[in-house]
Design an enzyme around this catalytic site. Structure first.
Site, PDB file in Angstrom:
ATOM      1  N   ASN A 173       5.519   1.010   1.809  1.00 34.89           N
ATOM      2  CA  ASN A 173       6.606   1.748   1.164  1.00 34.89           C
ATOM      3  C   ASN A 173       7.805   1.882   2.099  1.00 34.89           C
ATOM      4  O   ASN A 173       7.663   2.012   3.322  1.00 34.89           O
ATOM      5  CB  ASN A 173       6.137   3.114   0.644  1.00 34.89           C
ATOM      6  CG  ASN A 173       5.467   3.999   1.659  1.00 34.89           C
ATOM      7  OD1 ASN A 173       4.826   3.524   2.600  1.00 34.89           O
ATOM      8  ND2 ASN A 173       5.592   5.302   1.493  1.00 34.89           N
TER       9      ASN A 173
ATOM     10  N   CYS B 117       1.821   4.512  -8.942  1.00 34.50           N
ATOM     11  CA  CYS B 117       2.705   5.285  -9.824  1.00 34.50           C
ATOM     12  C   CYS B 117       2.965   4.497 -11.107  1.00 34.50           C
ATOM     13  O   CYS B 117       2.631   3.303 -11.219  1.00 34.50           O
ATOM     14  CB  CYS B 117       4.023   5.600  -9.111  1.00 34.50           C
ATOM     15  SG  CYS B 117       5.166   4.210  -9.044  1.00 34.50           S
TER      16      CYS B 117
ATOM     17  N   CYS C 182       4.997   1.189 -10.740  1.00 34.94           N
ATOM     18  CA  CYS C 182       4.198   0.086 -10.173  1.00 34.94           C
ATOM     19  C   CYS C 182       3.185  -0.432 -11.186  1.00 34.94           C
ATOM     20  O   CYS C 182       2.929  -1.636 -11.251  1.00 34.94           O
ATOM     21  CB  CYS C 182       3.490   0.538  -8.901  1.00 34.94           C
ATOM     22  SG  CYS C 182       4.635   0.738  -7.517  1.00 34.94           S
TER      23      CYS C 182
ATOM     24  N   GLU D 146       3.314  -1.295  -3.350  1.00 38.29           N
ATOM     25  CA  GLU D 146       2.803  -2.285  -4.309  1.00 38.29           C
ATOM     26  C   GLU D 146       3.924  -3.171  -4.826  1.00 38.29           C
ATOM     27  O   GLU D 146       3.784  -4.397  -4.938  1.00 38.29           O
ATOM     28  CB  GLU D 146       2.157  -1.595  -5.525  1.00 38.29           C
ATOM     29  CG  GLU D 146       1.013  -0.669  -5.236  1.00 38.29           C
ATOM     30  CD  GLU D 146       1.455   0.755  -4.965  1.00 38.29           C
ATOM     31  OE1 GLU D 146       2.416   0.972  -4.207  1.00 38.29           O
ATOM     32  OE2 GLU D 146       0.808   1.663  -5.514  1.00 38.29           O
TER      33      GLU D 146
ATOM     34  N   GLU E 232      11.383   4.095   2.299  1.00 35.19           N
ATOM     35  CA  GLU E 232      12.122   5.221   1.731  1.00 35.19           C
ATOM     36  C   GLU E 232      13.574   5.191   2.184  1.00 35.19           C
ATOM     37  O   GLU E 232      13.911   4.602   3.217  1.00 35.19           O
ATOM     38  CB  GLU E 232      11.440   6.536   2.153  1.00 35.19           C
ATOM     39  CG  GLU E 232      10.027   6.620   1.596  1.00 35.19           C
ATOM     40  CD  GLU E 232       9.296   7.894   1.984  1.00 35.19           C
ATOM     41  OE1 GLU E 232       9.782   8.648   2.864  1.00 35.19           O
ATOM     42  OE2 GLU E 232       8.215   8.130   1.396  1.00 35.19           O
TER      43      GLU E 232
ATOM     44  N   CYS F   9       7.914   1.655  -3.594  1.00 36.79           N
ATOM     45  CA  CYS F   9       6.489   1.719  -3.280  1.00 36.79           C
ATOM     46  C   CYS F   9       5.984   0.418  -2.643  1.00 36.79           C
ATOM     47  O   CYS F   9       6.531  -0.665  -2.884  1.00 36.79           O
ATOM     48  CB  CYS F   9       5.673   1.964  -4.540  1.00 36.79           C
ATOM     49  SG  CYS F   9       5.972   3.540  -5.329  1.00 36.79           S
TER      50      CYS F   9
HETATM   51  N1  THU Z   1       4.069   5.458  -2.888  1.00 36.01           N
HETATM   52  C1  THU Z   1       3.646   4.164  -2.799  1.00 36.01           C
HETATM   53  O1  THU Z   1       4.143   3.390  -1.971  1.00 36.01           O
HETATM   54  N2  THU Z   1       2.663   3.758  -3.626  1.00 36.01           N
HETATM   55  C2  THU Z   1       1.989   4.567  -4.482  1.00 36.01           C
HETATM   56  O2  THU Z   1       1.068   4.106  -5.136  1.00 36.01           O
HETATM   57  C3  THU Z   1       2.368   5.974  -4.625  1.00 36.01           C
HETATM   58  C4  THU Z   1       3.550   6.401  -3.861  1.00 36.01           C
HETATM   59  C5  THU Z   1       5.097   5.922  -1.954  1.00 36.01           C
HETATM   60  C6  THU Z   1       6.435   6.239  -2.534  1.00 36.01           C
HETATM   61  C7  THU Z   1       6.976   7.205  -1.507  1.00 36.01           C
HETATM   62  O3  THU Z   1       7.525   6.470  -0.426  1.00 36.01           O
HETATM   63  C8  THU Z   1       5.742   7.928  -0.998  1.00 36.01           C
HETATM   64  O4  THU Z   1       4.633   7.106  -1.349  1.00 36.01           O
HETATM   65  C9  THU Z   1       5.552   9.324  -1.556  1.00 36.01           C
HETATM   66  O5  THU Z   1       5.658   9.322  -2.938  1.00 36.01           O
END
Ligand code: THU
Length: 133
Positions: free
Chosen positions: A43, A85, A88, A56, A45, A54
């Site tokens: 991920n 989520c 994704c 995935e 941000e 994310c």
């Molecule tokens: N996140 C993912 O990378 N994958 C998931 O399946 C759930 C959430 C990340 C998004 C964000 O950077 C952090 O986790 C918190 O939501």
């Protein structure tokens, strides 16, 4: 199954490259292609929070843009082994519909939940719903 063990480890290792300064929730993904290649994601941000992406989706977008279009498994490693989520799930449904999905608890790697996108996202909206023109 041997390959699935490999991608579980690789998804855990992929967390090292997560850019998660805001949530501190590091997620790693490892996508296995039909040719046996493993593509990683983590991920990323943004200070403009909504732009974050994310692990995935990053793995899938990387793979697609490197010419890989068929996937047999996707491992996702996070604290507690979170499920993907909604955004994704939609991308997985469209681009990795046949992949085994392995949810891995990064703090307890023996804890694996194996599932499919049909289970995670029933009644999918896909290209089949669009009128052909
Ligand atoms: N996140 C993912 O990378 N994958 C998931 O399946 C759930 C959430 C990340 C998004 C964000 O950077 C952090 O986790 C918190 O939501």
């Amino acid at each position: 199954m041997t390959e699935n063990i490999a991608i579980i480890t690789e998804a855990i290792n992929a967390r090292e490259n997560a850019q998660a300064p805001y949530s501190k929730f590091r997620v790693g993904a490892a996508l296995l292609t039909d040719t046996g290649k493993i593509i990683h994601g983590a991920n990323v941000e943004s200070a403009s929070y909504g732009l974050s992406c994310c692990a995935e989706r990053i793995a899938i977008f990387k793979a697609l843009t490197e010419g890989h279009t068929v996937f047999s498994a996707l491992a996702i490693a996070s604290p507690g082994g979170a499920a993907p989520c909604g955004a994704c799930r939609q991308i997985i449904a469209e681009y990795a519909p046949k992949a085994d999905i392995l949810l891995v608890d990064a703090d307890n790697p023996n804890s694996i939940h194996k599932t499919t996108i049909s289970t995670l996202l029933p009644l999918q909206f896909t290209a089949n719903n669009l009128p052909s023109n």
